[in-house]
Design an enzyme around this catalytic site. Structure first.
Site, mmCIF file in Angstrom:
data_model
loop_
_atom_site.group_PDB
_atom_site.id
_atom_site.type_symbol
_atom_site.label_atom_id
_atom_site.label_comp_id
_atom_site.label_asym_id
_atom_site.label_seq_id
_atom_site.Cartn_x
_atom_site.Cartn_y
_atom_site.Cartn_z
ATOM 1 N N ILE A 12 -2.913 3.390 9.335
ATOM 2 C CA ILE A 12 -3.313 3.081 7.965
ATOM 3 C C ILE A 12 -4.212 1.853 7.944
ATOM 4 C CG2 ILE A 12 -2.499 2.438 5.667
ATOM 5 C CD1 ILE A 12 0.117 3.924 6.318
ATOM 6 N N GLY A 13 -3.861 0.854 8.741
ATOM 7 C CA GLY A 13 -4.683 -0.349 8.747
ATOM 8 C C GLY A 13 -4.125 -1.403 9.674
ATOM 9 N N VAL A 14 -4.975 -2.387 9.951
ATOM 10 C CA VAL A 14 -4.578 -3.529 10.774
ATOM 11 C C VAL A 14 -4.809 -4.772 9.939
ATOM 12 C CG1 VAL A 14 -4.968 -4.795 12.912
ATOM 13 C CG2 VAL A 14 -5.276 -2.320 12.873
ATOM 14 N N GLY A 15 -3.788 -5.603 9.798
ATOM 15 C CA GLY A 15 -3.933 -6.813 9.004
ATOM 16 C C GLY A 15 -3.243 -7.977 9.662
ATOM 17 N N TYR A 17 -0.408 -8.902 9.261
ATOM 18 C CA TYR A 17 0.987 -8.592 9.558
ATOM 19 C C TYR A 17 1.132 -7.565 10.675
ATOM 20 C CZ TYR A 17 1.618 -10.679 4.924
ATOM 21 O OH TYR A 17 1.596 -11.519 3.844
ATOM 22 N N GLY A 18 0.054 -7.237 11.368
ATOM 23 C CA GLY A 18 0.146 -6.257 12.439
ATOM 24 C C GLY A 18 -0.400 -4.903 12.008
ATOM 25 N N THR A 19 -0.154 -3.899 12.826
ATOM 26 C CA THR A 19 -0.693 -2.555 12.576
ATOM 27 C C THR A 19 0.298 -1.736 11.749
ATOM 28 O OG1 THR A 19 -1.800 -2.674 14.712
ATOM 29 C CG2 THR A 19 -1.664 -0.508 13.686
ATOM 30 N N ASP A 140 2.218 -14.004 -1.224
ATOM 31 C CA ASP A 140 0.929 -13.436 -0.808
ATOM 32 C C ASP A 140 0.560 -12.221 -1.655
ATOM 33 O OD1 ASP A 140 -1.393 -13.319 0.767
ATOM 34 O OD2 ASP A 140 -0.483 -11.920 2.181
#
Length: 303
Positions: A12-15, A17-19, A140
């Site tokens: 879904i995504g990498v941010g 907070y991790g993958t 956040d």
């Protein structure tokens, strides 16, 4: 329960907070979101999760008993691989297809109807009031972690995990946006639940504008953009223990909210200003915002 029970479908995504992966539970057929984060090894004999991680997860599992409709469900927690230094923890959440950023982007011009914005805000504030009543500060909030289901239900995500995420974030070179940060956070002062209400104000304005309200590129620049709208706060409201003095900013008075959110009626502008109040002790709470007349009256001049 092992994370291997779930079948990954897509990243879904990498941010920071991790993958995050979308995965399928083969037993139920339901989709879930898997977030794998690294936490420091607790250092006890034989290793193990840090006490802070265990406490945070325990609190979140207790919240599950309430099944609040505006909070993303944490369905499972699995500690998987480990090294001498850290342990990989996989958090299993219910999967929601879109976040508020996507939802706003998909709205046809001129944007969301006012009554839809009010409905989203009531749900948003209801979820946040629930977290605050349970002594959880999100810290956040931004459109990317406010999820919206296909039937328009708002669900808050990524709350209550600040200590779990802090280690992973230190390992991940991702720039965390300042655009939704409260002044007391930007000034590195002490903070509590009011920080979230500042973020709510920024997001409330963005629902009308379809673009962020304050887009600073540093803490000082972000504060300057904030003061361009709300004015330079009085000396009495400036926190005492911060390194950035009030004198670093040019004196200026407040501007009308409608100068940046022209579509917002007067009572909505009043609510927004109560959220964007510099002094956190004077800022409106989620509970009080839910009672505000703006969220409970029909739009008199709706088109």
């Amino acid at each position: 329960m092992a994370a291997t029970r779930y079948e990954p479908v897509a990243e879904i995504g990498v941010g920071a907070y991790g993958t995050v992966y979308k995965a399928r539970d083969p037993h139920s057929g339901h989709f879930v979101a898997l977030k794998s984060v690294r936490v420091p090894n607790g250092g006890a004999a034989g290793g193990g999760l840090p006490v802070s991680t265990v406490r945070e997860v325990a609190l979140l599992r207790r919240l599950e008993a309430f099944e609040h409709p505006n909070v993303v469900r944490l369905m499972d927690v699995c500690a998987t691989s480990r090294t001498d230094r850290d342990i990989k923890v996989t958090l299993v959440f219910e999967h929601i297809d879109q976040d508020l950023r996507t939802y706003l982007d998909k709205a046809p011009p001129p944007g969301l109807p006012v009554e839809t914005i009010k409905d989203l805000m009531r749900q948003f504030l209801s979820g946040l009031d629930f977290l605050h009543a349970n002594c959880i500060v999100h810290r956040d909030l931004k459109p990317e972690n406010i999820l919206v289901t296909s039937n328009g239900t708002v669900k808050l995500a990524d709350f209550g995990l600040a200590r779990i995420y802090s280690y992973q974030m230190a390992l991940t070179p991702v720039v965390v946006t300042l655009w939704y940060r409260a002044p007391e956070v930007l000034l590195q002062s002490t903070y509590a639940t009011p920080v979230d209400m500042w973020s709510v104000g920024c997001i409330f304005a963005e629902m009308f504008r379809r673009k962020p309200l304050f887009c600073g590129n540093s803490e000082a620049d972000q504060l300057g953009k904030i003061f361009d709208l709300i004015g330079l706060p009085p000396e009495d409201d400036w926190p005492r223990e911060v390194s950035l003095p009030r004198g670093a900013f040019a004196p200026r008075g407040p501007r009308p909210v409608q100068s940046v959110v022209p579509e917002m009626e007067e009572s909505g502008a009043q609510l927004l200003l109560e959220m964007l109040t510099f002094n956190p002790h004077k800022r409106i709470s989620a509970f009080r915002a839910l009672q505000h007349s703006y969220l409970h009256k029909e739009e008199s001049d709706a088109e």
